[in-house]
Design a protein around this motif. Structure first.
Motif, PDB file in Angstrom:
ATOM      1  N   ILE A   1      -3.070   4.602  -2.740  1.00  0.00           N
ATOM      2  CA  ILE A   1      -4.054   5.354  -1.960  1.00  0.00           C
ATOM      3  C   ILE A   1      -3.751   6.841  -2.131  1.00  0.00           C
ATOM      4  N   GLU A   2      -4.690   7.575  -2.689  1.00  0.00           N
ATOM      5  CA  GLU A   2      -4.443   8.976  -3.037  1.00  0.00           C
ATOM      6  C   GLU A   2      -4.812   9.934  -1.899  1.00  0.00           C
ATOM      7  N   PHE A   3      -3.961  10.938  -1.727  1.00  0.00           N
ATOM      8  CA  PHE A   3      -4.197  12.018  -0.778  1.00  0.00           C
ATOM      9  C   PHE A   3      -3.993  13.346  -1.501  1.00  0.00           C
TER      10      PHE A   3
ATOM     11  N   ALA B   1       0.879   5.498  -0.281  1.00  0.00           N
ATOM     12  CA  ALA B   1       0.165   6.775  -0.274  1.00  0.00           C
ATOM     13  C   ALA B   1       0.822   7.708  -1.289  1.00  0.00           C
TER      14      ALA B   1
ATOM     15  N   VAL C   1       0.143   2.291   5.751  1.00  0.00           N
ATOM     16  CA  VAL C   1       0.639   2.052   4.395  1.00  0.00           C
ATOM     17  C   VAL C   1       2.108   1.692   4.487  1.00  0.00           C
TER      18      VAL C   1
ATOM     19  N   ASN D   1       5.282   5.975   0.893  1.00  0.00           N
ATOM     20  CA  ASN D   1       4.594   7.080   0.234  1.00  0.00           C
ATOM     21  C   ASN D   1       5.482   7.693  -0.831  1.00  0.00           C
TER      22      ASN D   1
ATOM     23  N   VAL E   1       0.375   8.204   7.969  1.00  0.00           N
ATOM     24  CA  VAL E   1      -0.054   6.810   7.783  1.00  0.00           C
ATOM     25  C   VAL E   1       1.125   5.910   7.428  1.00  0.00           C
ATOM     26  N   THR E   2       2.190   6.496   6.904  1.00  0.00           N
ATOM     27  CA  THR E   2       3.411   5.709   6.674  1.00  0.00           C
ATOM     28  C   THR E   2       4.098   5.432   8.002  1.00  0.00           C
TER      29      THR E   2
ATOM     30  N   GLN F   1      -1.148  13.752   5.987  1.00  0.00           N
ATOM     31  CA  GLN F   1      -1.599  12.378   6.200  1.00  0.00           C
ATOM     32  C   GLN F   1      -0.719  11.317   5.544  1.00  0.00           C
ATOM     33  N   PRO F   2      -0.214  11.535   4.338  1.00  0.00           N
ATOM     34  CA  PRO F   2       0.625  10.476   3.737  1.00  0.00           C
ATOM     35  C   PRO F   2       1.807  10.086   4.611  1.00  0.00           C
TER      36      PRO F   2
ATOM     37  N   LYS G   1       0.851  -1.182   0.000  1.00  0.00           N
ATOM     38  CA  LYS G   1       0.000   0.000   0.000  1.00  0.00           C
ATOM     39  C   LYS G   1       0.890   1.235   0.000  1.00  0.00           C
TER      40      LYS G   1
END
Length: 296
Positions: free
Chosen positions: A87-89, A60, A104, A107, A98-99, A94-95, A58
């Motif tokens: 997964i697009e931001f 980002a 995810v 990124n 979440v990494t 946030q990218p 996954k």
């Protein structure tokens, strides 16, 4: 930090072969079909036997160009049995979060100076796997279109943020239009100009607004993504652009990033190899008209 083989050719070729009506053409089409089937079977076999078979990654990414470039690498990873989920931001916080949390695996949306600053401010532990592309600044014509014969007192619009203004000034310096203090580097401002033989006047404007100003100034230095969005052809319209070997391109290259300790994971290395493959390089070069440039 921030767009864009047809089946027609294959169909046309197959149609032209069938139209010939000869047994040789039929044999050729059959052989081609067998070859395609064999290639597909070989790819499936490779995926099944790969140590990474069944892995899901996954990643980002911002939509353009990062998610598009990742999607161009999907087939390469699929051959190894790796399923790439993009997964697009549309924002830049946030990218990384979440990494860091492990939601995810990686990124792809930022350059290393931004990553380093984010780590300091947010207490995250993210590292670069390696650079993939950069988005060059270019000098675009406005009222004038001849840099070699720039008029005395010409006006040039440049980005007003610290990073991009420094890049703009260094690009103008490489064209011999100004001289910038040697140690200013990528922190240069207008105050660091030591020689201005053409008495250039500078207008400092928010980067996203620069494409709208070209008709009011002699030249404008514009980021590649904003030039592309405004309908400019970076390859055909820009009078000069940052070179891949420039300090700016090397420093502000967009990177694949992961949480520290994962940079040598086989799946992450497979992802980076796919992103820096000839297939992806060809995709970038044919899609973005010079606004996005491979740096591998």
């Amino acid at each position: 930090m921030k767009k864009l083989i047809s089946a027609t050719l294959a169909a046309s070729l197959a149609l032209s072969l069938a139209a010939c009506g000869s047994s040789a053409s039929t044999d050729s089409v059959a052989a081609s079909s067998e070859s395609t089937a064999a290639s597909s079977a070989a790819a499936e076999s490779t995926a099944e036997t790969s140590e990474l078979a069944g892995t899901t990654l996954k990643v980002a990414a911002s939509p353009t160009p990062h998610a598009e470039i990742l999607n161009a690498a999907k087939d390469i990873l699929a051959e190894q049995g790796i399923d790439l989920e993009v997964i697009e931001f549309t924002e830049y916080v946030q990218p990384n979060l979440v990494t860091e949390s492990g939601e995810v695996d990686a990124n792809y949306f930022q350059h290393k100076p931004y990553l380093d600053g984010f780590n300091v401010k947010q207490g995250t532990h993210l590292v670069s796997v390696g650079p993939v592309h950069y988005e060059p600044l270019g000098i675009y014509p406005g009222k004038s279109d001849d840099l070699a014969n720039i008029a005395d007192g010409a006006t040039i619009a440049v980005p007003n943020d610290t990073t991009n203004e420094a890049r703009a000034l260094q690009l103008l310096a490489t064209q011999g239009l100004i001289t910038v203090r040697d140690d200013a580097g990528l922190t240069a401002t207008i105050n660091d100009i030591t020689e201005n033989p053409h008495n250039i006047k500078f207008e400092e404007i928010e980067a996203a607004q620069l494409p709208r100003t070209v008709q009011d100034v002699d030249f404008a230095v514009i980021n590649g993504n904003y030039a592309l969005a405004a309908g400019f052809s970076v390859k055909n319209d820009a009078l000069a652009t940052e070179d891949a070997s420039s300090e700016a391109a090397q420093t502000y290259a967009n990177i694949l990033a992961v949480k520290e300790g994962r940079e040598n994971d086989p799946a992450i290395q497979a992802l980076y190899a796919a992103l820096t493959s000839d297939k992806v390089k060809d995709y970038i070069n044919s899609t973005y008209d010079g606004a996005v440039v491979p740096i591998f």
